[in-house]
Design a protein around this motif. Sequence first.
Motif, PDB file in Angstrom:
ATOM      1  N   GLY A 154      11.517  -0.384 -10.792  1.00 22.81           N
ATOM      2  CA  GLY A 154      11.204   1.040 -10.761  1.00 22.81           C
ATOM      3  C   GLY A 154      10.117   1.421  -9.781  1.00 22.81           C
ATOM      4  O   GLY A 154       9.435   2.440  -9.963  1.00 22.81           O
ATOM      5  N   TYR A 155       9.942   0.628  -8.709  1.00 21.40           N
ATOM      6  CA  TYR A 155       8.943   0.978  -7.700  1.00 21.40           C
ATOM      7  C   TYR A 155       9.309   2.295  -7.025  1.00 21.40           C
ATOM      8  O   TYR A 155      10.482   2.582  -6.776  1.00 21.40           O
ATOM      9  N   SER A 156       8.293   3.064  -6.703  1.00 21.03           N
ATOM     10  CA  SER A 156       8.511   4.293  -5.948  1.00 21.03           C
ATOM     11  C   SER A 156       7.553   4.338  -4.767  1.00 21.03           C
ATOM     12  O   SER A 156       6.548   3.625  -4.746  1.00 21.03           O
ATOM     13  N   GLY A 157       7.885   5.173  -3.789  1.00 27.68           N
ATOM     14  CA  GLY A 157       7.047   5.275  -2.604  1.00 27.68           C
ATOM     15  C   GLY A 157       7.902   5.493  -1.375  1.00 27.68           C
ATOM     16  O   GLY A 157       9.132   5.596  -1.456  1.00 27.68           O
ATOM     17  N   SER A 158       7.251   5.567  -0.243  1.00 27.56           N
ATOM     18  CA  SER A 158       7.928   5.814   1.030  1.00 27.56           C
ATOM     19  C   SER A 158       7.934   4.546   1.865  1.00 27.56           C
ATOM     20  O   SER A 158       7.025   3.717   1.778  1.00 27.56           O
ATOM     21  N   LEU A 159       8.972   4.411   2.690  1.00 25.42           N
ATOM     22  CA  LEU A 159       9.087   3.269   3.590  1.00 25.42           C
ATOM     23  C   LEU A 159       8.716   3.640   5.026  1.00 25.42           C
ATOM     24  O   LEU A 159       8.767   2.805   5.921  1.00 25.42           O
ATOM     25  N   ALA A 160       8.300   4.898   5.211  1.00 31.11           N
ATOM     26  CA  ALA A 160       8.146   5.431   6.570  1.00 31.11           C
ATOM     27  C   ALA A 160       6.885   4.947   7.275  1.00 31.11           C
ATOM     28  O   ALA A 160       6.846   4.907   8.509  1.00 31.11           O
ATOM     29  N   GLU A 161       5.835   4.602   6.538  1.00 31.36           N
ATOM     30  CA  GLU A 161       4.565   4.256   7.169  1.00 31.36           C
ATOM     31  C   GLU A 161       4.410   2.762   7.430  1.00 31.36           C
ATOM     32  O   GLU A 161       3.312   2.284   7.690  1.00 31.36           O
ATOM     33  N   ILE A 162       5.499   2.033   7.361  1.00 36.14           N
ATOM     34  CA  ILE A 162       5.455   0.577   7.562  1.00 36.14           C
ATOM     35  C   ILE A 162       5.986   0.261   8.952  1.00 36.14           C
ATOM     36  O   ILE A 162       6.994   0.826   9.399  1.00 36.14           O
ATOM     37  N   SER A 163       5.314  -0.644   9.662  1.00 39.44           N
ATOM     38  CA  SER A 163       5.733  -0.976  11.032  1.00 39.44           C
ATOM     39  C   SER A 163       7.000  -1.813  11.058  1.00 39.44           C
ATOM     40  O   SER A 163       7.762  -1.769  12.016  1.00 39.44           O
TER      41      SER A 163
ATOM     42  N   GLN B 132      15.370 -11.974   7.589  1.00 39.30           N
ATOM     43  CA  GLN B 132      16.826 -12.004   7.565  1.00 39.30           C
ATOM     44  C   GLN B 132      17.412 -11.152   6.437  1.00 39.30           C
ATOM     45  O   GLN B 132      18.540 -10.686   6.537  1.00 39.30           O
ATOM     46  N   THR B 133      16.630 -10.951   5.373  1.00 40.78           N
ATOM     47  CA  THR B 133      17.112 -10.173   4.229  1.00 40.78           C
ATOM     48  C   THR B 133      16.040  -9.184   3.794  1.00 40.78           C
ATOM     49  O   THR B 133      14.889  -9.580   3.565  1.00 40.78           O
ATOM     50  N   LEU B 134      16.434  -7.916   3.672  1.00 39.54           N
ATOM     51  CA  LEU B 134      15.571  -6.885   3.095  1.00 39.54           C
ATOM     52  C   LEU B 134      16.361  -6.220   1.980  1.00 39.54           C
ATOM     53  O   LEU B 134      17.342  -5.535   2.225  1.00 39.54           O
ATOM     54  N   ASP B 135      15.927  -6.455   0.744  1.00 38.93           N
ATOM     55  CA  ASP B 135      16.633  -5.934  -0.427  1.00 38.93           C
ATOM     56  C   ASP B 135      15.626  -5.230  -1.334  1.00 38.93           C
ATOM     57  O   ASP B 135      14.823  -5.871  -2.017  1.00 38.93           O
ATOM     58  N   LEU B 136      15.692  -3.897  -1.332  1.00 35.74           N
ATOM     59  CA  LEU B 136      14.818  -3.071  -2.168  1.00 35.74           C
ATOM     60  C   LEU B 136      15.650  -2.253  -3.143  1.00 35.74           C
ATOM     61  O   LEU B 136      15.200  -1.220  -3.638  1.00 35.74           O
ATOM     62  N   SER B 137      16.845  -2.703  -3.427  1.00 41.84           N
ATOM     63  CA  SER B 137      17.791  -1.916  -4.213  1.00 41.84           C
ATOM     64  C   SER B 137      17.346  -1.759  -5.660  1.00 41.84           C
ATOM     65  O   SER B 137      16.563  -2.551  -6.185  1.00 41.84           O
ATOM     66  N   GLY B 138      17.856  -0.691  -6.296  1.00 43.92           N
ATOM     67  CA  GLY B 138      17.612  -0.478  -7.715  1.00 43.92           C
ATOM     68  C   GLY B 138      16.220  -0.011  -8.045  1.00 43.92           C
ATOM     69  O   GLY B 138      15.701  -0.317  -9.118  1.00 43.92           O
ATOM     70  N   ASN B 139      15.586   0.749  -7.145  1.00 46.12           N
ATOM     71  CA  ASN B 139      14.254   1.275  -7.401  1.00 46.12           C
ATOM     72  C   ASN B 139      14.235   2.785  -7.152  1.00 46.12           C
ATOM     73  O   ASN B 139      15.285   3.438  -7.223  1.00 46.12           O
ATOM     74  N   PHE B 140      13.056   3.343  -6.849  1.00 54.73           N
ATOM     75  CA  PHE B 140      12.944   4.790  -6.656  1.00 54.73           C
ATOM     76  C   PHE B 140      12.262   5.126  -5.330  1.00 54.73           C
ATOM     77  O   PHE B 140      11.502   6.087  -5.233  1.00 54.73           O
ATOM     78  N   PHE B 141      12.516   4.338  -4.297  1.00 52.54           N
ATOM     79  CA  PHE B 141      11.967   4.649  -2.979  1.00 52.54           C
ATOM     80  C   PHE B 141      12.594   5.952  -2.479  1.00 52.54           C
ATOM     81  O   PHE B 141      13.802   6.188  -2.660  1.00 52.54           O
ATOM     82  N   HIS B 142      11.767   6.777  -1.846  1.00 45.36           N
ATOM     83  CA  HIS B 142      12.234   8.100  -1.426  1.00 45.36           C
ATOM     84  C   HIS B 142      11.876   8.336   0.041  1.00 45.36           C
ATOM     85  O   HIS B 142      11.258   7.488   0.698  1.00 45.36           O
TER      86      HIS B 142
ATOM     87  N   ASN C 110       0.817  -1.218   0.000  1.00 47.54           N
ATOM     88  CA  ASN C 110       0.000   0.000   0.000  1.00 47.54           C
ATOM     89  C   ASN C 110       0.847   1.263   0.000  1.00 47.54           C
ATOM     90  O   ASN C 110       0.387   2.325  -0.421  1.00 47.54           O
ATOM     91  N   GLY C 111       2.093   1.160   0.485  1.00 49.13           N
ATOM     92  CA  GLY C 111       2.972   2.321   0.512  1.00 49.13           C
ATOM     93  C   GLY C 111       3.672   2.592  -0.805  1.00 49.13           C
ATOM     94  O   GLY C 111       4.329   3.628  -0.969  1.00 49.13           O
ATOM     95  N   VAL C 112       3.558   1.667  -1.732  1.00 54.03           N
ATOM     96  CA  VAL C 112       4.185   1.836  -3.045  1.00 54.03           C
ATOM     97  C   VAL C 112       3.233   2.566  -3.981  1.00 54.03           C
ATOM     98  O   VAL C 112       2.024   2.279  -4.015  1.00 54.03           O
ATOM     99  N   ASN C 113       3.754   3.525  -4.705  1.00 56.48           N
ATOM    100  CA  ASN C 113       2.958   4.270  -5.670  1.00 56.48           C
ATOM    101  C   ASN C 113       2.351   3.300  -6.691  1.00 56.48           C
ATOM    102  O   ASN C 113       3.084   2.606  -7.403  1.00 56.48           O
ATOM    103  N   PRO C 114       0.999   3.222  -6.766  1.00 57.21           N
ATOM    104  CA  PRO C 114       0.373   2.260  -7.692  1.00 57.21           C
ATOM    105  C   PRO C 114       0.830   2.438  -9.136  1.00 57.21           C
ATOM    106  O   PRO C 114       0.915   1.456  -9.884  1.00 57.21           O
ATOM    107  N   GLY C 115       1.140   3.670  -9.527  1.00 60.20           N
ATOM    108  CA  GLY C 115       1.573   3.902 -10.895  1.00 60.20           C
ATOM    109  C   GLY C 115       2.917   3.298 -11.219  1.00 60.20           C
ATOM    110  O   GLY C 115       3.271   3.161 -12.396  1.00 60.20           O
ATOM    111  N   SER C 116       3.682   2.930 -10.164  1.00 61.83           N
ATOM    112  CA  SER C 116       5.002   2.325 -10.392  1.00 61.83           C
ATOM    113  C   SER C 116       4.956   0.802 -10.366  1.00 61.83           C
ATOM    114  O   SER C 116       5.972   0.152 -10.562  1.00 61.83           O
ATOM    115  N   VAL C 117       3.775   0.245 -10.079  1.00 59.48           N
ATOM    116  CA  VAL C 117       3.612  -1.210 -10.060  1.00 59.48           C
ATOM    117  C   VAL C 117       3.093  -1.638 -11.428  1.00 59.48           C
ATOM    118  O   VAL C 117       1.903  -1.557 -11.722  1.00 59.48           O
ATOM    119  N   THR C 118       3.997  -2.069 -12.268  1.00 53.72           N
ATOM    120  CA  THR C 118       3.650  -2.391 -13.651  1.00 53.72           C
ATOM    121  C   THR C 118       3.408  -3.880 -13.834  1.00 53.72           C
ATOM    122  O   THR C 118       3.913  -4.702 -13.056  1.00 53.72           O
TER     123      THR C 118
END
Length: 423
Positions: free
Chosen positions: A94-103, A110-120, A38-46
């Motif tokens: 190319g996902y975009s969005g914020s990571l701030a509103e996630i608990s 053990q692994t969180l890899d969101l590299s190579g996108n447009f999170f801001h 839900n925190g990811v911009n829907p327009g970036s989910v292709t």
Amino acid sequence: MVSLFSLIFGFSQVLSLFLHGDAATYWGDVEVLKQFKNGVNPGSVTPGSCLSSWDFSVDPCDNLSSEKFTCGFRCDVVVSSAARVTEVVLDRWGYSGSLAEISWNLPYLQTLDLSGNFFHGEIPASLVNLTRLRRLSLSRNLLSGWIPSSLGYIYNLEEIYLDNNKLEGAIPESFTGLTNLKTLELQDNELTGEFPDLGELNSVNFIDVSNNAISGELPARFPANLIELTARNNSITGNIPARISDLFYLQVLDLSHNNLSGAVPAPLFVHPALQQLTLSYNHYTSVEQPDPNLLQSSQLIAADLTNNEIRGFLPGFLGLLPKLSSLSLENNKLSGIIPAQYALKVLVPGDGTTTSSQFERLLLGGNYLIGAIPGPFLDLKPGSVTIRLGDNCLYRCPLRLFLCEGGEQKSLSECKAFGPIIP
């Protein structure tokens, strides 16, 4: 001591997830996955991307790799008959969005890899909830703000990749508590402040903080098992601490494009493991002479001291380092003749039994070297080695000679103004 029964029981729980697919995802993990999508911009989910397949009308872990949840996370652990999420690894779509509103209440991740996108936006302090996290990769996004100090309290972290973002502020002092850390990559950001003392982190092998605005002097200590330290293009001052010789496994040291000054320390040339030394574009004025008895123990293959302010004669000992094959001393204020050691080191070893390497790359242009070109140089054929002697005060070094490319020799008046010359 863990009993055999406990091990077999735990293993059977894991097998039930993979073989039977009947373990429902723990409700809290499902909520976090929903928050994330839900925190990811829907327009970036292709179409075709991992997130486009996430359909919470079915259970995530029970339908992993199906058409509903094709990719993007992994479930490896079963706890109290509930499957737990252990990895979130997104495709670079190319996902975009914020990571701030996630608990980020994923205690088994053990692994969180969101590299190579447009999170801001900022890196959320709530990542501290990922208590079992080992690998954090947020590189090549548009993240800004300070690195939260809370990351330093995820004590299981082994790898941190925050490079190629817009992060600012200082490297958190709390990182000194990451005793399991092996890799730290913070390059290509806008970080400031001084480099923290990470000397207690004996597991660290790789550190890269290049292309930031880190200032002040280097700390007196670095991790004892460090293999590579890269901090080029910052504003680091002072000199390399003497205890660098205690880093017995250090193979690569790149501190180019900084404000280091004084003499290049002698221990760097006879270090027991160092193979690549890059100190170009600093303010060094001299090179220390190491103990001649230690020269044969040197492991140095490439040394780059270009674009400094080094004066005096060419250091003859560099021609005696057995493995050195690439030496760059261009654009300094070196004078005198080219040492015989350099001339001999461009010769191809005769019978192949010697352990000494020849110079394959020797860059001496942009200095005040005098005299004639050494005879062995004149026997070289174009393409056999790379030698640049241009822009010096050498006698008879025309541009048509491949050795002299890189600029005409300095004028007689400029050479005389700098010091005596040999006609």
